[in-house]
Design a protein around this motif. Structure first.
Motif, short mmCIF file in Angstrom:
data_model
loop_
_atom_site.label_atom_id
_atom_site.label_comp_id
_atom_site.label_asym_id
_atom_site.label_seq_id
_atom_site.Cartn_x
_atom_site.Cartn_y
_atom_site.Cartn_z
N ARG A 379 0.83 -1.21 0.00
CA ARG A 379 0.00 0.00 0.00
C ARG A 379 0.87 1.26 0.00
N ASN A 428 2.94 -7.74 1.80
CA ASN A 428 1.48 -7.66 1.92
C ASN A 428 0.82 -7.22 0.61
N ASP A 443 -5.75 -9.30 9.41
CA ASP A 443 -6.06 -7.95 9.88
C ASP A 443 -6.76 -7.09 8.84
N ASP A 444 -6.83 -7.51 7.58
CA ASP A 444 -7.58 -6.73 6.59
C ASP A 444 -8.66 -7.57 5.91
N GLU A 447 -7.93 -9.32 2.35
CA GLU A 447 -7.76 -8.55 1.11
C GLU A 447 -6.33 -8.67 0.59
#
Length: 538
Positions: A379, A428, A443-444, A447
């Motif tokens: 990200r 990630n 934790d997401d 995704e």
């Protein structure tokens, strides 16, 4: 330009056990699934070459390699290939290279000190001849080399026609050298690549052995698509030259279909060349702890880029009771170890590459060894790229970058070369662009997956890895989502049924590492005989 010239038989199987299959000693045929081309590997049996006698007759000179030679009063023998010949009135200079070093050795043969047979041999010398020269290694009187061979005799072992020898003493492009791959190891560039490649391979094995990893040889023939991409070469003994004879599969009503019935093939099911040894390595990691594979893998990707091969080698460690951080730590330690080792052992070759191919090569390698690798989430990497691209989108071939974008080489190199000026782990990644076996991040909401790529300056992606999905129910759901047959992975699922543990690993493309360390831009020059669409020569 490359500088300088000259640097089991198959067991027969009973046909009664394979009523409609091709004979068991027929050659395997490799068909590229998803490509219009196909290739054939002929089965062959060859006798091992005769090895050099381990002991010479009494009084015979000891053989010396140019890489190890040092001045001595002993008479020694130098065996190699002629690079250049210069004849004067009273003596001749013959440069001989035996492949052990970049420089080779100058042999000085004074006519008053040699026999008549040697004089006759000198008159027949041409570039490329294989010779056996005897004499003493002495300090050189010239300034280009530290020592030379004061020759006493010379014998031509193998002649070489000077008229049609493809490697005359001039510059040759690497593109041209690929057309004579059987001779190109005699050039400075390709010989240096081979020596560095050998040193890197030895260092990789030494690193993992010293760390207590077990070396596992996983199969090249598989029924599993590790990456789920379908870009695999098919292995079959069915006679593809006789299409009407191919057995056809039947539908539920017993009617013939257009598809081939691979139950009648050699393995009784569709079989392919592997794209990775990872799945097999996981089985041993879940019993032995830490393991690694190092061997050939194959991908039928119709790509003509400088970064892709159809046959290449992968280094793939797997670690039990480990997470993604463990994988990144191990990858960083391994790369620092092998690059440092190459700097120490291949200094002359790396100096050559720095001079002729990449001016900052040795500085770049020193930086990899001494500077900690950067770590940034996917990200964050996307945000950095979006900010940079917004300044001038016209400078980018792929300016559209958002969450879910599979980073292109230009994105990877900008992150490593410009943004961070170092090797960088991006971790990630979105689940949608990664393989099924990678562990979903809790934790997401799943995704992203617990995966990483290592990006290095000048190359882009060099290593890819992840924590593996150890939860049975999650892995089964992934297989279903990707339309992969669980029956093909029954043994892989068993690892999650019986004593499953968190485990992680990564894959290093060995030829890409060779490119990085040598500064060679095209991966086809980092391997002895490159395989790519339309080319399977030699």
């Amino acid at each position: 330009a490359a500088r300088g010239a000259a640097s089991s038989s198959s067991a027969a199987a009973s046909k009664t056990t394979m009523p409609r299959r091709a004979a068991a000693d027929a050659p395997f045929r490799f068909a590229s699934r998803g490509l219009s081309m196909s290739t054939t590997e002929e089965a062959s049996a060859s006798s091992p070459e005769a090895t050099e006698a381990s002991a010479a007759a009494d009084g015979a000179p000891r053989r010396v390699r140019t890489a190890d030679a040092a001045p001595s009063d002993d008479v020694v023998a130098l065996k190699g290939w002629v690079r250049t010949v210069r004849k004067q009135k009273t003596l001749a200079f013959v440069e001989v290279n035996d492949g052990s070093s970049l420089a080779g050795m100058q042999c000085v043969l004074t006519f008053d000190d040699i026999d008549e047979d040697t004089k006759k041999e000198i008159n027949k010398l041409t570039t490329g001849c294989a010779v056996d020269v005897t004499g003493r290694v002495v300090k050189s009187q010239g300034g280009k080399q530290a020592f030379e061979l004061a020759g006493k005799s010379l014998r031509i072992v193998g002649t070489c026609s000077g008229d049609d020898y493809p490697l005359a003493k001039k510059r040759h492009s690497l593109e041209y050298l690929r057309t004579i791959a059987h001779l190109r190891p005699r050039t400075n560039t390709v010989a240096a690549v081979a020596r560095v490649r050998s040193a890197l391979a030895g260092s990789i094995h030494r690193f993992f052995q010293d760390q207590g990893f077990v070396y596992v040889q996983t199969p090249l023939i598989t029924a599993s698509d590790c990456e789920g991409a379908g870009e695999m070469f098919r292995v079959t003994t069915l006679d593809l030259d006789d299409v009407p004879s191919l057995p056809l599969a039947e539908d539920e009503d017993g009617k013939k279909t257009d598809g081939v019935d691979y139950a009648e093939d050699f393995f009784g099911k569709p079989a392919f060349l592997t794209v990775s040894g990872q799945l097999g390595a996981e089985t041993h990691a879940c019993a032995l702890g830490d393991v690694y594979t190092f061997g050939p893998t194959f991908r039928a990707e119709n790509s003509q880029t400088t970064r892709h091969l159809a046959e290449f080698n992968m280094v793939e460690p797997e670690m039990a009771f480990a997470d993604l951080k463990s994988a990144m730590d191990n990858a960083e330690s391994m790369l620092k170890f092998v690059v440092k080792d190459s700097l120490e052992k291949c200094d002359a070759d790396l100096t050559f590459f720095t001079k002729f191919y990449r001016k900052d090569l040795k500085d770049r390698l020193e930086k990899l060894v001494n500077k900690p690798f950067t770590r940034v989430s996917y990200r964050e990497a996307i945000e950095y790229l979006q900010e940079e691209i917004a300044k001038d989108p016209s400078k980018w071939q792929f300016p559209d970058v958002e969450f879910g974008t599979d980073l292109a080489t230009e994105h990877e190199r900008w992150l490593a070369e410009t943004k961070f000026e170092s090797c960088v782990f991006v971790y990630n990644y979105p689940k949608s662009i990664k393989a099924f076996y990678m562990r979903d991040n809790d934790d997401d909401g799943g995704e992203t997956v617990n995966a990483m790529d290592l990006l290095v300056p000048g190359v882009g992606e060099l290593v890819g890895g992840s924590q593996r999905e150890e939860r049975l129910d999650v892995l089964e759901a992934k297989l279903e989502d990707l339309d992969l047959d669980p029956d093909d992975y029954w043994w892989y699922l068993d690892l999650r049924r019986f004593g499953s543990v968190p485990h992680a690993g990564y894959g290093l493309g060995f030829e890409r590492l060779v490119c990085y360390v040598t500064g060679i831009e095209n991966i086809r020059d980092a391997i002895a005989f490159p395989r790519y669409p339309g080319n399977a020569e030699f």
